[in-house]
Design an enzyme around this catalytic site. Structure first.
Site, PDB file in Angstrom:
ATOM      1  CG  ASP A 120     -26.694  65.649  16.557  1.00 27.17           C
ATOM      2  OD1 ASP A 120     -26.285  66.116  15.482  1.00 27.17           O
ATOM      3  OD2 ASP A 120     -26.702  64.422  16.807  1.00 27.17           O
ATOM      4  CD  GLU A 135     -28.103  67.802  12.246  1.00 25.37           C
ATOM      5  OE1 GLU A 135     -27.511  67.334  11.271  1.00 25.37           O
ATOM      6  OE2 GLU A 135     -28.296  67.158  13.288  1.00 25.37           O
TER       7      GLU A 135
END
Length: 735
Positions: A415, A468
Site C-alpha cells: 500500500d 500501489e
C-alpha cells in the site's frame, strides 16, 4: 513510594538488601533476574498479596519462606538449586494458590537470536519475539520477548498477574534491547500487554505486542497468546507446486478485491462472516465468477473499523474479527484447493499513533522518526517507520516473510508506495527534510522495498509482490539487480484515472477526449501493469461504478458493459473491487453488506454474467493474457476515429494461438457496416458481445461471426464489415 533506608549487609540474614527489595516491589528494578530466583542456595520471591509463602521441593515437607522485615510480601529462604520447586502463597483471607517461579528458568533466546536481532538480519523474527507457547523442564507456559532498548524495565501484565507490572519484570538480553521471560501456566487465549518504564522512570500506557500473533476483539486492544500455524499440515501442495505459473506475467490474472467485513453479513445481518464461513461462501463465489485471485484488504489487526485495515497495530495478527489465526489458515487453504491465489494488502508505509501501538514504544521514537518532518504523515495523522534503522527494517521485512510463510499467502500488494518513495510526499516547502544529496527520494525506503522484494522472491519462489504506486517513478517492476525496485506488478493508476475521466463524460463530448482512452498504450510496456478498479474509486462521494456512468438507466448499464469489455481486453492484468461485478448502485459502505438483493434485477444480473464471461474468455485465450506486459501482444487497428468514438485493436498470444480483434463503440449510436482491417484472411468468430441479451443488452451484434474480404483497410490486406451495437464491445477470435 520512596526508597527505604538500606539495612547493613549481613545484619538481617537476607541475601537481598533493602533497596533492591523495594526496587523490585515498586517495579523499578531493571535487572530482576539478578535478585529474584535461586542464588547461592538462597531463594528470593516477590509475591504481592501473600502473607505467607511455602516452598515445595522434592518429597520433603513444604518449608516456609521468611518475609523480609522491611519489605512486606518479599520472601527469602534456603533452596536446592539443583531441584525443581513450586511455591504456595496464602493471602489474608486464607486463600492459597500454587505457582511455578518464572525466575528459576534461564534465558530462552540463544546467542544466534541475539546476534541476528542486533544486526537487523533475523528473517524469522516472529519465532524469537512475541508470545510462544512452550514447555521447559516439563513445565508448560508462554515465553514472551519484546524489543525495547531504551526502557528501564519491561514487564508482562495480564489477568494472570492482576495487571501488576511489579510481578513479572523481564530479563534484559545484553545490548540488543530485547527483554524476555518464560511464564509458567500462561496458556493459549490469555490476554496480555507490556508495561514499560521509560528511561526517565515514567510508566507508559500499556503496549500491545508488536510481534503478537493474536489480539482481542476491538475496541479492546490487548494481545492474546495464540498458537500460530507452525508445523501445520497444509493440504495445498497441488496449488503450491503450480502457483509460480499462476502468478507469472504470462498468466491470466484477474483479482477480486475484498473487504471481508462488508462483503456479506449473516442472513440476519447481525455480524460479518467468519474465516470458516468465508472458506465456502467467498471462495465458491470467486471461483464461480472466474477470478483467479482474491485480494484481501488489510487483515493484520487494526483498532478502528473506519480505517478499513490501513492503519494496523497488530502487524503479525490476523484480525480476530473473523476468527483465530488457525481459522484464517483454513480460509487460505480452501482458496488454494479451489485453485485461487490469495493476495494480502500489506501496509509498511505508516502506522497509527494509538497509545497501545508502536508510537514512542519504549518512551523514545523507536519505530518512527523523531522529527515529524520525516516521521509524521500529514494526510493520515499517522507515524512513518524509520526504514534506516536496522531493527525497524528487520521488523517489517520479517513481517512480510511471516505472512508468506505461516499462511501460504501468494503475494503482497504493498500500500501507498509513493508515500514511501518521496520525502516530500504531500508536503509543502519546509515540511520535509531532503536526503543526503539534497533530493526528495527516500533512499532508506527505496532500499527497504528492494530488500523486501529480494527476500520475498528468494525465500518463497512463485509469490508475487504488487506496488500501489501512483507516480512515474522508474523501474518499479524492474529487477533489483537491474536498478529497479523488484516488484512483480504495479497498479496502473494512470490508466484508471484517464479511462474513468473519459467514461464519465456524456458520449457527445467523448470525441474531444478520445486520447484519454488511448494514452495508456504510450507507456503500457514500461512496467508490468495491473488495471485496477479498486475500493478507492467507489468511496468518499465518488459513487459506484454504475453511478459514474452518464445517461438514463439503459445507457448507464450499456456504458458500464462497454467499459468492462475495454478493461478486460486491454493489455494488463485485472483487478475489480467487490460489488462492481454486479453493478452495485450505491457506493461502498464499510459497515454494511453489499447489496446482493440487486441480483434479483436482470440488469444487475446481466453485469454479473458479463464479468463471469469476461474472466472466462480472458483465461481461455492466450491472446488476451500471454503478452499483457509485452508490446508484441498488441496493435492498434483504429485508434483515431474520435468522431465516432470507436476503438479497434488486435491482441496476440503465442505464434500458434488464435488472434483476437476487439471493437468498441463508446456512443449510443449503432454502427452498422463499419469496416475494420484484419490481420488474417478467413472466418472470425464473435466470442463475446457486451450487448448480448444475457448481459442486459439488445442482443445485437455479429452472431455468425464474419468472413474477411480482400479489401485493403487500416493498412491490412484483409478487412470486413461489422456491426458494433451502441455502447458495446465486440470480440472476434480467429477461427
Amino acid at each position: 513510594m520512596t526508597d527505604r533506608p538500606s539495612a547493613e549487609p549481613g545484619t538481617t540474614g537476607f541475601r537481598v538488601l533493602d533497596p533492591e527489595a523495594w526496587a523490585i516491589a515498586e517495579g523499578r528494578h531493571g535487572d530482576p533476574f539478578s535478585v529474584l530466583g535461586p542464588k547461592d542456595g538462597q531463594l528470593a520471591v516477590w509475591a504481592p498479596g501473600a502473607v505467607s509463602l511455602m516452598l515445595k521441593q522434592g518429597r520433603g515437607k513444604p518449608a516456609p519462606l521468611t518475609e523480609h522485615p522491611d519489605c512486606p510480601q518479599f520472601f527469602e529462604g534456603p533452596v536446592d538449586p539443583a531441584k525443581p520447586y513450586t511455591l504456595v502463597g496464602t493471602n489474608a483471607d486464607g486463600v492459597s494458590w500454587e505457582f511455578v517461579d518464572p525466575y528459576r528458568f534461564g534465558p530462552v533466546l540463544g546467542e544466534l537470536d541475539e546476534y541476528l536481532i542486533g544486526e537487523g538480519g533475523h528473517r524469522r523474527l516472529w519465532e524469537a519475539l512475541g508470545a510462544h507457547l512452550m514447555t521447559i523442564d516439563k513445565v508448560a507456559g508462554t515465553h514472551f520477548a519484546v524489543w525495547a532498548p531504551n526502557a528501564q524495565r519491561v514487564s508482562v501484565v495480564g489477568n494472570f498477574n492482576t495487571w501488576n507490572g511489579s510481578i513479572h519484570p523481564m530479563r534484559r538480553r545484553g545490548a540488543t534491547g530485547v527483554w524476555e521471560i518464560f511464564l509458567p501456566g500462561v496458556d493459549e487465549g490469555e490476554t496480555y500487554k507490556y508495561e514499560i518504564r521509560n528511561g526517565n522512570g515514567v510508566i507508559l500506557p500499556l503496549k500491545a505486542d508488536p510481534v503478537g500473533i493474536g489480539s482481542e476483539h476491538p475496541p479492546a486492544t490487548g494481545s492474546v497468546v495464540r498458537r500460530p500455524g507452525l508445523g501445520r499440515a497444509w493440504k495445498d501442495k497441488a496449488w503450491m507446486d503450480k502457483r509460480a505459473g499462476k502468478n507469472s506475467v504470462d498468466a491470466p490474472i484477474s483479482v477480486y478485491e475484498v473487504h471481508l467485513g462488508s462483503w456479506k453479513k449473516t442472513d440476519d445481518g447481525s455480524r460479518m462472516l467468519s474465516y470458516e464461513e468465508l472458506s465456502t461462501d467467498l471462495v465458491d463465489y470467486v471461483k464461480d465468477m472466474g477470478f483467479t485471485h482474491i485480494e484481501l484488504m488489510p487483515i493484520s489487526e487494526f483498532p478502528f473499523d473506519g480505517s478499513w485495515g490501513y492503519q494496523p497495530v497488530g502487524m503479525f495478527a490476523p484480525t480476530i474479527r473473523h476468527g483465530t489465526p488457525q481459522e484464517f489458515a483454513v480460509f487460505v487453504e480452501a482458496a488454494h484447493q479451489a485453485g485461487l491465489g490469495v493476495l494480502f494488502d500489506w501496509v509498511p508505509g505508516h502506522f497509527p499513533s494509538d497509545e497501545h501501538g508502536l508510537g514512542w514504544f519504549d518512551g523514545t521514537p523507536l519505530y518512527e522518526h523523531a522529527d515529524p518532518r520525516e516521521g509524521f504523515h500529514l494526510d493520515w495523522n499517522t507515524l512513518i517507520y524509520n526504514y534506516g534503522r536496522s531493527e525497524v527494517g528487520n521488523y517489517l521485512k520479517a513481517n512480510a516473510l511471516y505472512w508468506l510463510d505461516e499462511y501460504h499467502l501468494d503475494g503482497l500488494r504493498v500500500d501507498a508506495v509513493a508515500s514511501m518513495l518521496y520525502r516530500d510526499y504531500s508536503r509543502e516547502d519546509g515540511q520535509w527534510i531532503p536526503n543526503k544529496d539534497g533530493g526528495r527520494e527516500n533512499y532508506e525506503a527505496i532500499d527497504f522495498l528492494r530488500e523486501t522484494n529480494v527476500l520475498a522472491y528468494g525465500e518463497y519462489p512463485g509469490v508475487m509482490t504488487v506496488a500501489e504506486e501512483s507516480t512515474a517513478f522508474g523501474g518499479v517492476t524492474c529487477p533489483v539487480d537491474h536498478g529497479g525496485l523488484g516488484f512483480g506488478f504495479k497498479w496502473n493508476m494512470g490508466w484508471m484515472n484517464d479511462t474513468l475521466e473519459y467514461i464519465q463524460k456524456a458520449p457527445i463530448h467523448r470525441k474531444y477526449h478520445h486520447h484519454e482512452m488511448t494514452f495508456s498504450m504510450v507507456y503500457a510496456w514500461s512496467e508490468n501493469f495491473i488495471l485496477p478498479i479498486s475500493h478507492d474509486e467507489v468511496v468518499h462521494g465518488k459513487g459506484s461504478m454504475l453511478s459514474k456512468m452518464p445517461g438514463d438507466a439503459w445507457e448507464k448499464f450499456g456504458n458500464l458493459r462497454a467499459y468492462y469489455g475495454f478493461m478486460w481486453t486491454h493489455p494488463g492484468k485485472k483487478l475489480l473491487f467487490m460489488g462492481q461485478e454486479f453493478a452495485q448502485g450505491r457506493e461502498w459502505q464499510y459497515a454494511e453488506s453489499l447489496d446482493w438483493h440487486q441480483l434479483e434485477l436482470p440488469e444487475h444480473r446481466g453485469i454479473q454474467n458479463l464479468v463471469r464471461d469476461l474472466n472466462r474468455i480472458y483465461c481461455e485465450n492466450p491472446a488476451l493474457h500471454l503478452n499483457d506486459c509485452r508490446p508484441e501482444g498488441f496493435e492498434w487497428i483504429e485508434s483515431n476515429d474520435s468522431e465516432a468514438s470507436i476503438f479497434v485493436f488486435l491482441r496476440k498470444g503465442g505464434r500458434k494461438d488464435p488472434m483476437i480483434v476487439v471493437a468498441i463503440n463508446m456512443t449510443p449510436v449503432e454502427r452498422n457496416g463499419y469496416r475494420i482491417g484484419l490481420p488474417a484472411a478467413g472466418h472470425w468468430d464473435e466470442i463475446l458481445c457486451t450487448d448480448a441479451e444475457t448481459y442486459g443488452g439488445g442482443n445485437r451484434g455479429n452472431g455468425a461471426g464474419l468472413e474477411t474480404e480482400a479489401v485493403r483497410w487500416h493498412d491490412r490486406d484483409q478487412s470486413a464489415l461489422i456491426d458494433i451495437p451502441p455502447l458495446s464491445a465486440v470480440v472476434f477470435r480467429q477461427a
